[in-house]
Design a protein around this motif. Structure first.
Motif, short mmCIF file in Angstrom:
data_model
loop_
_atom_site.label_atom_id
_atom_site.label_comp_id
_atom_site.label_asym_id
_atom_site.label_seq_id
_atom_site.Cartn_x
_atom_site.Cartn_y
_atom_site.Cartn_z
N ARG A 69 1.00 -1.33 -0.12
CA ARG A 69 0.03 -0.06 -0.24
C ARG A 69 1.17 1.47 0.22
O ARG A 69 0.39 2.12 -0.19
N GLY A 70 1.92 1.30 0.88
CA GLY A 70 2.09 2.76 0.96
C GLY A 70 3.53 2.66 -0.12
O GLY A 70 4.74 3.84 -0.08
N ILE A 71 3.90 1.77 -1.06
CA ILE A 71 4.99 1.77 -2.00
C ILE A 71 4.84 3.09 -2.99
O ILE A 71 3.74 2.73 -3.75
N LYS A 72 5.44 3.04 -4.04
CA LYS A 72 5.20 4.15 -4.97
C LYS A 72 5.90 3.78 -5.75
O LYS A 72 7.16 3.89 -6.09
N THR A 73 4.97 3.03 -6.72
CA THR A 73 5.34 2.55 -8.03
C THR A 73 4.61 2.30 -9.34
O THR A 73 3.70 2.46 -8.72
#
Length: 82
Positions: A69-73
């Motif tokens: 959820r918190g991964i920006k990709t």
């Protein structure tokens, strides 16, 4: 079932790999027990979870989604069986 977390390869990456392994395939064709993985199964394994019970699948899927959820990709999570 065998489970793992992996990154799928782009068509461009698969093309480059296909061109690279062509020579290996011919050179090693006489080695007994050696086989190339079918292209539709090519991926980069990030985490091997091993043999798991079907009853664990929902928990694992939820845990992976929560962790991502918190991964920006630009990568997307896809759950599938092989």
């Amino acid at each position: 079932m065998r489970l793992f977390i992996a990154v799928e390869l782009s068509p461009e990456a698969k093309e480059e790999i296909r061109e690279t392994i062509g020579g290996f395939s011919k050179a090693l064709s006489g080695v007994r027990g050696l086989r190339l993985v079918p292209e539709e199964n090519w991926h980069i394994t990030l985490l091997f979870l091993g043999e798991r019970e079907k009853s664990e699948l929902l928990y694992i899927e939820e845990a992976v989604r929560e962790a991502a959820r918190g991964i920006k990709t630009s990568l997307r999570i896809v759950m599938r069986s092989i």
